[in-house]
Structures are given as C-alpha cells and as structure tokens.
Design an enzyme around this catalytic site. Structure first.
Site, PDB file in Angstrom:
ATOM      1  N   HIS A 138       3.449 -80.724  69.083  1.00  0.00           N
ATOM      2  CA  HIS A 138       3.358 -80.927  67.644  1.00  0.00           C
ATOM      3  C   HIS A 138       2.170 -81.806  67.262  1.00  0.00           C
ATOM      4  CE1 HIS A 138       7.556 -79.511  66.212  1.00  0.00           C
ATOM      5  NE2 HIS A 138       7.154 -78.824  67.268  1.00  0.00           N
ATOM      6  N   HIS A 150       9.736 -73.171  75.564  1.00  0.00           N
ATOM      7  CA  HIS A 150      11.183 -73.015  75.452  1.00  0.00           C
ATOM      8  C   HIS A 150      11.856 -72.810  76.813  1.00  0.00           C
ATOM      9  CE1 HIS A 150      11.016 -71.884  70.903  1.00  0.00           C
ATOM     10  NE2 HIS A 150      10.600 -73.099  71.167  1.00  0.00           N
TER      11      HIS A 150
END
Length: 728
Positions: free
Chosen positions: A97, A259
């Site tokens: 991020h 993920h």
C-alpha cells in the site's frame, strides 16, 4: 472587582470550538494553487539541507537490520497480536500500500517519499490498521536512525516479510529519502470516503486517477461498488493496474502472490470501529480505527470487514491460492461484518484459524480474486501459473520488485548490496558512459558548428526543451539523458513539432557524426549532450542579441539510449496534453485541467519554484519556443529580453476574449482598439493571479533586464540537468 463567571473552575482551554481561520482557497476555491511549487522546500526538514541520505544509507549495516526485521516477524505484541504468530501478511500489505498509490499518468504516488506516514494516506479506509504496522517498526527505526529512511524501511520490511516466509525476492534498492510534510495531490473529486464521483459514461475513470474509489489503493475487493460480479471486477482491476504500469501477467502475479499470505479481518460490524488516525483523540497518539468489538485485536480485529484467508499455509510461500481458486466452485456469502465474500462449495475445512490451532475454516475468496478465474485473459494466465509454480514465483518476484521500485527512476539512483544486476526495460535504461567526454575546447567548437548551420534560435531552443522537459520529479522519468526525443513515441508527439524536430535532429546528428569521426582517440559527443549543448548555444545567441553576454552552463555526460532500451508504450504516458511553457494544447485529447493548472502541474513535476516557472515562461515566449502566434509579446522575437512581462503588464493594453475560441485573448490598444498581441490563459495568468503577477512585476521592472536573463539561464540549466542524477 471582576464578577466571577459561570465558567469559573472549568478548563480554560477551548475544546472543539476554536474558530478556524479561512484560507484563501476557502474564499476562492477555484484560485490557481501555486503553493504546490513550494511544498517540501526544505524548511520543514528537521535533518537540515546538508543531510545526505545516500551517504547515510551507505553506512547502514543492512544484514543486521534485516536480521532484526526477521526477528520482529514472530515477536507478537499483545497490543496488536500477529495473525498465525507472524506479522508477514501485515507487513506485505503495508509495503504494497505504500508503493501502490503510484500512477503512471503523472508519476505521482508510490513509495518514494514515505507518504504513508501522513494524511490523507495514513487515514485512508484501505490503509486501516497499517498504523499498527508502522508502530511495530518504530523500535527498529529508532535503533538505526537516519541510516534508513521510513520510505526505505517500509519497502525493505515487505521484502523481509516475504523472505521470512520462504519466498526468494528479486532484490532491494535503497535510496528513498523521506519528506516531512504531506504531498498536496489530487486523489479524486469526492468529499466522502469510498465515494466514486470519478466515473463518467460507461464507467470511464477520470485521469490521472488509478484507484476506483476515494480511499482505496486499487479496487473494491467486494466488486465495483459492492457488486459481486467477478467479470465487472476484472474490468476495474485491468484499468487500475494498467494505470500503475502493470500488464495482465504482472497483475495476476501480484494479486495471487500477495494473497498467498495472511488474512483479512472482519470479526464485527463496521460501526464498532473508531475514527481514523487523523480524526482520533489526542491521547490516541496517532493510532486509529480503535475497535470496541470484544478485545478489538487479534481474533476480534476489524479492518476491511472481510474475513478471508486464502491459503492452507498463510505464513509460507505456496501455490495454494491458484489450487484453491480452481479446485472449488464458489458461493456468495457474507463475513461477520456483513461484507460480501465467497466460500468454497462442498469443501473440507482446511484453512487454519489465525489464533486457535484447533479450528479450521472453509476456503474463502474475494470477488476480486475470482476475477482471475472468470475473466478469460486472467484465467489463462492463472492456469499457467497453477501448472507452472516456478514461473509464478519468478513473475511475482519481478512484479513485486517493479511495484516497490517503479517510482525510483533510473538504476543509477539505486543503493545497497541487493540491487539486481539485470536491467529491466521499465527502468528506462541508459547505458553507462564508456568513452572520454568533450572538454571546454570541444564545447566551444561544437557551439560554433551548431550556430553555423543556420538553425534558428527557436529551433535550437525548442528541440532542447522538447528533449529535457519530459522529466518528472515524481517518478524520476523522462529528461534529456538518453536522447529519447529521437525515438518513438516522442519523435512523433504533436507538441514536439515532428517535422521541425526531424530537421534539427538530422543536422545535429551530422555534426555529431563528423565530430566523432574526427577524434584520434575514443572521445565522443552523444546526441543527448549535443541537443542540450545546441540549446545552450541558442540561448546564448538570444541573450547576446539583447545586449547580455552570458555563458549557459553545460556538463557533458549524457548518453544515448537505444530503441531496444525504450518501452514506447510506457513512454506514451509522458506525452503532454498541455505544455504551458510552449503554449501548447492538444485539442484532440481530453483535458482534465485548465491550461494554467496544467502549467503549474508541469512546473511541479519539473521541480521548479514559482519564480523559476515565471522566468522560463517569459523567456520561452520571446524565443518563440512554442505556438508562434500566441504569447510572443515582443517586437524582437528570438531575442532574450523581459519584453513578455513589460508588455503583459502594460496598462495601455486591454485584453478581450477571442470570439469562438475559448481560452484565447486579444490584446488591444486601450485608446485606438488596434490589435497588438494574442495570448492564452497561460499567458494572462501572470497578470491575473496576484502571486504570479508579483513575480512578473519583478521581471518587468526597468532594472530587471540582466536579472531576468540570469534567472532564465539558471532555470533553463535546472531543467536541462533535472535527470542528471550522476551530478548529485
């Protein structure tokens, strides 16, 4: 004697009702914002102007730092426990991020300045609870001090997180110096978190934005606006990842690789979460999103509201993401927080619980995960990675490196022992100088040859500006080094006047060829250097014509890049829609800024100050470096004078809009009405905007002729050398 008031005995400090002074932007919200040119000017830097981060980083014991980070991964803290006993997933998200705000349209965002520490990014909904990740890092930052910036530490920690869970990364480069105030950036038009006013038509995302909603890094994991349609999600994913310079394969690798680790948190209802860090109470000390659900941490944590764990081994690298994606059919369900997610049908509970080793859960996925199976292109890539896990690992390693280093610019800026040797095309590779450089005698000789060709000042200056002005201080791309102005796509850009550019480059290439052939040794002049040198010769000639003898600084050392070293598709993002310095506007392309806003935006990307921008515009106008019919407020074109400012500020001129041509104006004699000049909004803003007018008045004064020329030359030289990181 004063009478006691009803407030006697109460705290004298006003709480929450202190009047706030209004800024000029509050009164005039459409006022041109020039202040962005002076952000992070150094006055807010507690380390001082003499601090050299690159030199400090060289003193860093990187192995020792990484050892400490490895230990941190499993050092679970009661105030924010580690999922599965390992902080790896949290730190990967933090690094992702930090880098993931990058957008290719203007090169802004990204990890390069450590902006995740500041508002608004520190309080974006998509960054919920990353404040805890940074607090976990504080003891390590405290230990190593200025030898590692926050910007570098955030990315390095993500790398170590991957390595600590068995993944082999592609490498790491340091060199991201911290800034000390928030970047004032257009993140979208919305006034509410998760708003999506950025769309028009058939879901056309406004430029230069990349994310789908205000406060998201990428896409809504529940699907567009919560619509759990994997194919619709795929459309958003493809658009968003393309706007951060990722292709389909890189996109699939990043999503699946990220993920593979950790989990999402949605133990309770969203209304149980407190305010973000910037909205929190002072005693919270910058920590936000305090949850009142249970303990508020660990098994009771609420972040995105989704409750998803993708892998059977969420703290180890594996291929479980793809194995699970294709092994099951999926049914829509909701998390405990009410968020839409997917659950495997007819599956065994094989997913471990993050805090109770005796529990197992059914496999779960996000709508955005299922997009990798149901979009035909993504599905083909995903199946290939399923069947070729080694290729998946390599693709993720490379995509992760690109994600976390995309805004660092050329490889010469990379620091540290883990810089990969391989050159990657997205790094805008420029070969190393492998020959002796020209000396002062050669430079003087080459200037004479250039001026003897008959090329005009306008042609020389325009070509040099076209070459250098692509530089973006945001992601350190563009600039004169490499001479990519002679390659596609830049040679064909409308703003660069392709026919004239080809003519000038042909002449300069002939001079280059003759000079290099005449050398007895290995000495050479690159075309990249010669373009800049020719521009300097043009400026000197123009200054001399105005009675000012100046020497434009020139430092050789640029080298020519090849077509094979140039990603033409990627460079297309640097094409100017508007270039206020050249009074250029491409009427065929959608404009998302007013011309004067685009000027300031371009100046900020060029790292110019307000006065530098002003001097350059005034000089380039009289040198006819742009649209020849507009803004040339002089009777002595191609002569470097302050005439642009003198004539713009002349009260004998009245400006009126040109009928049928929005944004164009005619300057008429106030007494006779006779037409004198034509100009654009970019020209007239220097008389209209109070701060820019103040700058213009300095250069329009009778005693400013010499100062203007010197300031123009200094600003010109700054742009010509903006990408010379070898000189820093």
């Amino acid at each position: 004697m004063d009478n006691p008031t009803d407030s006697a005995g109460k705290c004298p400090v006003a709480h929450g009702n202190t009047p706030r002074s209004r800024s000029n932007r509050d009164w005039w919200p459409d006022q041109l914002n020039v202040q962005i040119l002076h952000h992070n000017s150094g006055r807010a830097d507690p380390l001082g102007q003499a601090f050299d981060y690159a030199e400090e980083f060289k003193k860093l014991h990187l192995h020792g730092l990484k050892k400490d980070l490895h230990a941190l991964m499993t050092d679970s803290q009661d105030w924010w426990p580690a999922d599965f006993g390992h902080y790896g997933g949290l730190f990967i998200r933090m690094a992702w991020h930090s880098a993931g705000t990058y957008r290719i349209t203007d090169g802004r965002g990204g990890a390069g300045q450590g902006q995740q520490r500041f508002a608004p990014l520190n309080s974006w909904p998509d960054n919920a609870n990353l404040d805890k990740a940074r607090r976990l890092l504080w003891p390590i930052k405290q230990k190593y001090g200025n030898r590692i910036s926050w910007a570098d530490l955030l990315i390095l920690t993500g790398n170590v997180a991957l390595e600590s869970m068995g993944f082999k990364t592609f490498g790491f480069a340091g060199g991201r110096a911290d800034v000390w105030e928030p970047e004032e950036l257009f993140w979208g038009p919305e006034g509410t978190w998760l708003g999506d006013e950025r769309y028009s038509g058939e879901r056309e995302l406004a430029e230069p934005l990349g994310a789908v909603q205000m406060g998201f890094i990428y896409v809504n994991p529940e699907g567009p606006n919560g619509n759990s349609d994997p194919l619709a999600s795929a459309r958003d994913i493809r658009e968003t990842f393309a706007r951060m310079a990722m292709n389909d394969e890189e996109t699939v690798a990043l999503i699946a690789g990220g993920h593979t680790f950790g989990k999402k948190h949605g133990a309770g209802e969203p209304f149980l979460i407190g305010p973000e860090p910037e909205g929190g109470a002072i005693e919270d000390q910058g920590l936000g999103w305090k949850s009142s659900f249970g303990t508020g941490v660990g098994k009771d944590a609420i972040t995105a509201g989704l409750e998803v764990t993708w892998s059977q081994t969420p703290t180890k690298w594996s291929n479980y993401f793809f194995e699970n994606l294709f092994a099951f059919e999926w049914e829509l369900t909701t998390s405990p927080a009410g968020a839409k997610q997917w659950q495997a049908k007819n599956a065994e509970a094989s997913i471990p619980d993050a805090y109770d080793a005796s529990k197992r859960h059914l496999p779960t996925m996000l709508t955005s995960d299922l997009a990798l199976r149901f979009d035909p292109t993504y599905e083909k890539i995903s199946r290939h990675f399923l069947e070729n896990p080694g290729e998946f690992a390599d693709a993720f390693a490379r995509a992760w490196f690109k994600l976390t280093h995309r805004d660092m610019g050329p490889k010469v800026r990379y620091l540290g022992p883990e810089v990969p040797a391989e050159d990657l095309i997205w790094q805008d590779v420029i070969p190393a100088v492998d020959h002796p450089l020209v000396d002062d005698k050669d430079i003087a000789e080459l200037k004479e040859k250039v001026l003897a060709t008959g090329l005009t000042v306008q042609e020389l200056v325009s070509t040099a500006w076209a070459s250098a002005s692509t530089f973006r201080g945001s992601d350190k791309r563009g600039g004169a080094n490499g001479a990519r102005v002679r390659l596609a796509p830049q040679k064909d850009w409308d703003a660069n006047q392709p026919a004239q550019l080809a003519k000038v480059l042909g002449v300069l290439e002939s001079i280059q060829k003759d000079f290099n052939a005449a050398q007895t040794g290995a000495k050479k002049i690159s075309l990249a250097d010669l373009i800049v040198l020719a521009g300097a010769a043009g400026v000197e000639k123009a200054a001399a014509a105005g009675g000012n003898a100046v020497s434009v600084p020139f430092t050789p050392g640029r080298i020519d890049a090849s077509e094979a070293q140039t990603d033409a598709h990627s460079f297309a993002a640097l094409e100017p829609r508007i270039d206020g310095f050249r009074n250029y506007l491409n009427g065929k392309r959608h404009q998302f800024m007013k011309p004067e806003e685009a000027l300031v935006d371009r100046a900020q990307l060029l790292t110019l100050t307000g006065p530098e921008m002003t001097a350059l515009v005034g000089g380039l106008r009289v040198l006819k470096a742009g649209a020849p019919e507009h803004g040339v407020f002089t009777s002595r074109p191609e002569t470097l004078t302050n005439d642009f400012f003198v004539n713009l500020l002349d009260m004998g001129t009245q400006w009126v809009p040109v009928a049928g041509k929005e944004g164009f104006y005619e300057g008429r004699d106030r007494k006779t009405g006779a037409a004198k000049w034509t100009g654009t909004r970019v020209d007239l803003i220097f008389g209209s905007h109070s701060q820019l007018r103040a700058f213009a008045e300095v250069y329009g004064q009778a005693d400013a002729k010499g100062k203007f020329v010197n300031d123009f030359v200094a600003a010109w030289n700054k742009v010509m050398n903006a990408d010379r990181f070898d000189l820093v």
